[in-house]
Design a protein around this motif. Structure first.
Motif, PDB file in Angstrom:
ATOM      1  N   GLU A 129      -7.792  -8.337  -5.504  1.00  0.00           N
ATOM      2  CA  GLU A 129      -7.240  -7.735  -6.718  1.00  0.00           C
ATOM      3  C   GLU A 129      -5.716  -7.680  -6.683  1.00  0.00           C
ATOM      4  OE1 GLU A 129      -8.826  -7.022  -9.556  1.00  0.00           O
ATOM      5  OE2 GLU A 129     -10.490  -8.001  -8.505  1.00  0.00           O
ATOM      6  N   THR A 186      -3.886 -10.011  -5.782  1.00  0.00           N
ATOM      7  CA  THR A 186      -3.372 -11.349  -6.118  1.00  0.00           C
ATOM      8  C   THR A 186      -3.463 -11.644  -7.608  1.00  0.00           C
ATOM      9  OG1 THR A 186      -5.511 -12.492  -5.823  1.00  0.00           O
ATOM     10  CG2 THR A 186      -4.126 -12.204  -3.861  1.00  0.00           C
ATOM     11  N   ARG A 187      -4.078 -10.759  -8.359  1.00  0.00           N
ATOM     12  CA  ARG A 187      -4.222 -10.988  -9.799  1.00  0.00           C
ATOM     13  C   ARG A 187      -2.999 -10.439 -10.526  1.00  0.00           C
ATOM     14  NH1 ARG A 187      -9.392 -12.765 -10.582  1.00  0.00           N
ATOM     15  NH2 ARG A 187     -10.995 -12.029  -9.115  1.00  0.00           N
ATOM     16  N   HIS A 192      -6.819 -18.827 -11.277  1.00  0.00           N
ATOM     17  CA  HIS A 192      -7.008 -18.025 -10.071  1.00  0.00           C
ATOM     18  C   HIS A 192      -8.311 -18.469  -9.424  1.00  0.00           C
ATOM     19  CE1 HIS A 192      -8.077 -14.513  -7.602  1.00  0.00           C
ATOM     20  NE2 HIS A 192      -6.832 -14.077  -7.730  1.00  0.00           N
TER      21      HIS A 192
END
Length: 211
Positions: A167, A169-170, A177
């Motif tokens: 999460e 990296t979002r 992604h």
């Protein structure tokens, strides 16, 4: 007359040097890219210094597209460097970059010596970015092989790569992604990561369903 291979700049992460990207360098070269290493001091020097040097490096490789692949902190620096650069074109692939802030970094600041270990990159890693609205398409490769000490230092969520939570990296504004079975440092030697990175640099999306 054959066109020149597209340029790719590799950015290492925190506590690393350029040689850590050697396997990824080789694999991207085999994919047909002309690959360049970018070294910077991730702890002792302010991030702004690396960002300005990176901008100069990008401009020096113009006018053709100049892509960037950044691991962890390197991905954050890539976005900051390119946020207001319209030229030259190119895409960015981030590998396990905590774009919206690192729980491990925040946890480390509460341990003795943590501020020293994170150095001048502390605030950037702890808080990340709000969103991406720059001109480049950005793809993120996250890992979920839980090998690493990050989860013991701070809250990185249930799904993580040992250092960075999926999460984390979002970020709003990403073009794509994907999640691979790899750890944070394992990304640097993973054939799947290299293949997906090369695919995104060429196509603007990963060779996987949108996650």
């Amino acid at each position: 007359m054959n066109a020149s291979p597209p340029d790719v700049i590799l950015l290492h992460g925190l506590w690393m040097r350029g040689f850590a990207m050697a396997m990824l360098h080789r694999r991207l070269r085999e994919e047909g890219f002309r690959v360049h290493q970018f070294e910077y001091m991730s702890v002792a020097a302010p991030p702004e210094q690396a960002i300005e040097r990176l901008r100069r490096r990008i401009r020096a490789l113009a006018p053709g597209p100049v892509h960037i692949v950044g691991h962890s902190l390197g991905g954050i620096l890539a976005l900051l460097a390119c946020r207001e650069m319209d030229e030259p074109g190119g895409r960015i692939v981030c590998l396990g970059s905590p774009l919206n802030g690192s729980g491990a970094a925040r946890g480390l600041t509460h341990h003795w010596g943590g501020d020293v270990l994170l150095g001048r990159s502390r605030e950037l890693l702890a808080h990340g970015l709000d969103h991406w609205d720059g001109p480049r398409e950005v793809g993120m490769i996250a890992g979920r092989q839980q090998v690493g000490l990050g989860s013991l230092i701070g809250d990185v969520g249930l799904e993580h790569d040992g250092s960075v939570g999926v999460e984390e990296t979002r970020l709003p504004g990403l073009a794509d992604h994907c999640i691979l079975e790899t750890s944070h440092t394992g990304m640097l030697v993973s054939a799947d990561v290299a293949r997906q990175a090369a695919f995104f640099l060429r196509e603007g999306h990963f060779d996987t369903p949108l996650v």
